[in-house]
Design an enzyme around this catalytic site. Structure first.
Site, PDB file in Angstrom:
ATOM      1  CE  LYS A  51     -22.124 -21.898 -15.711  1.00 32.48           C
ATOM      2  NZ  LYS A  51     -23.494 -22.275 -16.052  1.00 32.48           N
ATOM      3  CB  THR A  71     -36.531 -28.537 -23.129  1.00 29.10           C
ATOM      4  OG1 THR A  71     -35.374 -27.825 -22.393  1.00 29.10           O
ATOM      5  CG2 THR A  71     -37.658 -28.591 -22.244  1.00 29.10           C
ATOM      6  CG  ASN A 125     -28.151 -28.468 -17.481  1.00 31.73           C
ATOM      7  OD1 ASN A 125     -27.113 -28.923 -16.488  1.00 31.73           O
ATOM      8  ND2 ASN A 125     -28.266 -29.250 -18.571  1.00 31.73           N
ATOM      9  CB  THR A 150     -20.555 -34.579 -17.569  1.00 37.04           C
ATOM     10  OG1 THR A 150     -19.716 -33.499 -17.449  1.00 37.04           O
ATOM     11  CG2 THR A 150     -20.998 -34.635 -16.318  1.00 37.04           C
ATOM     12  CB  SER A 209     -23.419 -21.671 -11.053  1.00 35.82           C
ATOM     13  OG  SER A 209     -22.263 -20.757 -10.864  1.00 35.82           O
ATOM     14  CG  ASP A 234     -32.249 -21.461 -29.632  1.00 37.18           C
ATOM     15  OD1 ASP A 234     -31.517 -21.437 -28.432  1.00 37.18           O
ATOM     16  OD2 ASP A 234     -32.033 -21.171 -30.567  1.00 37.18           O
ATOM     17  CE1 TYR A 280     -19.151 -21.901 -17.952  1.00 35.91           C
ATOM     18  CE2 TYR A 280     -17.616 -22.982 -16.580  1.00 35.91           C
ATOM     19  CZ  TYR A 280     -18.815 -23.012 -17.156  1.00 35.91           C
ATOM     20  OH  TYR A 280     -19.526 -24.034 -16.597  1.00 35.91           O
TER      21      TYR A 280
END
Length: 274
Positions: A150, A31, A82, A181, A132, A55, A146
């Protein structure tokens, strides 16, 4: 064979995990907000990978994706939360428009998707994987918002693990360090209000110098996640990479030091016994 529902598959760990699961013969519901961006990835798997728009900030979208996944594959065994992104900047630099939007995706989106998926998972005694970060283990200057998001994921996940144990549902918190990434590229927002007073703790230089140079191999990380999901007793916490493990070790040592140093004073707080 497992069936996976994975959010945030347009890039990063989400995309790599969807591909790895499909390549080993599993069924995948991949998705993203824009499902068309996933069609080329899904094409080679002849129906074992389907793509759906999701979404995570829209509860109705989460419910619709879960319903369509249930219809297509009769449910799923693994939910991977994710979808998310980072926000770097000092606390004073951030604005409500910046940090509330990040919380909507990283925290409330995870909650809505999980709530939508739980009736299916309770039926199948599956696994929830919440992505996380090392930032969810310990806070650091320049990443406070951030960190906070988390940390919320970590606390929610620990509570879920206790609530869902009677149903045979396992919860795993994956805490990656720096992996190569595009996280430091498209998945990081910087607070727009840059203040010179916080130059010493700014993450801007870190982002500029580390994007594309991270030591972590994301394919090796995905292999560990797959192995942990398949394990009879997966860990609740799964730090990934030496940096994440170092963060955890420092946090444990500092926590232990504080507890030991103040134990006698801080525990002497009950009412005196007659």
């Amino acid at each position: 064979m497992k069936t996976w529902l994975i959010t945030g598959c347009s890039s990063g760990f989400g995309r790599r995990l969807a591909l790895a699961a499909a390549l080993r013969g599993d069924q995948v519901i991949a998705t993203a907000r824009n499902a068309k961006s996933l069609e080329e990835m899904a094409a080679p798997f002849a129906g074992r990978m389907i793509t759906l728009p999701l979404d995570v900030t829209d509860a109705a979208s989460a419910k619709a994706a879960v319903a369509r996944a249930d219809e297509a594959f009769g449910g799923f065994d693994v939910l991977v939360n994710n979808a998310g992104y980072g926000l770097f900047g000092a606390i004073e630099e951030g604005t409500p428009e910046e940090y509330r939007t990040m919380f909507e995706v990283n925290v409330f989106g995870l909650i809505e998707t999980t709530r939508a998926a739980l009736p299916v998972l309770r039926r199948k005694s599956g696994t929830i994987v919440n992505m996380s970060s090392g930032a969810g283990i310990a806070g650091s200057g320049g990443a406070g918002y951030y960190n906070a998001a988390k940390f919320a994921v970590e606390g929610l996940s620990e509570a879920l693990a206790g609530e869902l144990k009677p149903f045979g549902i396992k919860v795993m918190i994956v805490e990656p360090g720096p992996f190569r990434t595009d996280f430091l590229g498209r998945s990081i927002a910087m607070a727009a209000n840059e203040m010179p007073e916080y130059a010493a703790s700014s993450r801007r230089h870190y982002r500029e110098t580390n994007n594309g140079n991270q030591a972590g191999d994301p394919d090796k990380a995905i292999a560990v996640i797959l192995q942990a999901v398949d394990a009879e007793a997966p860990p609740l916490h799964l730090p990934l990479g030496p940096a994440a493990h170092a963060i955890a070790e420092r946090k444990l040592a500092a926590f232990r030091s504080d507890i030991d140093a103040w134990r006698d004073i801080s525990i002497a707080t009950d009412f005196d016994q007659p």
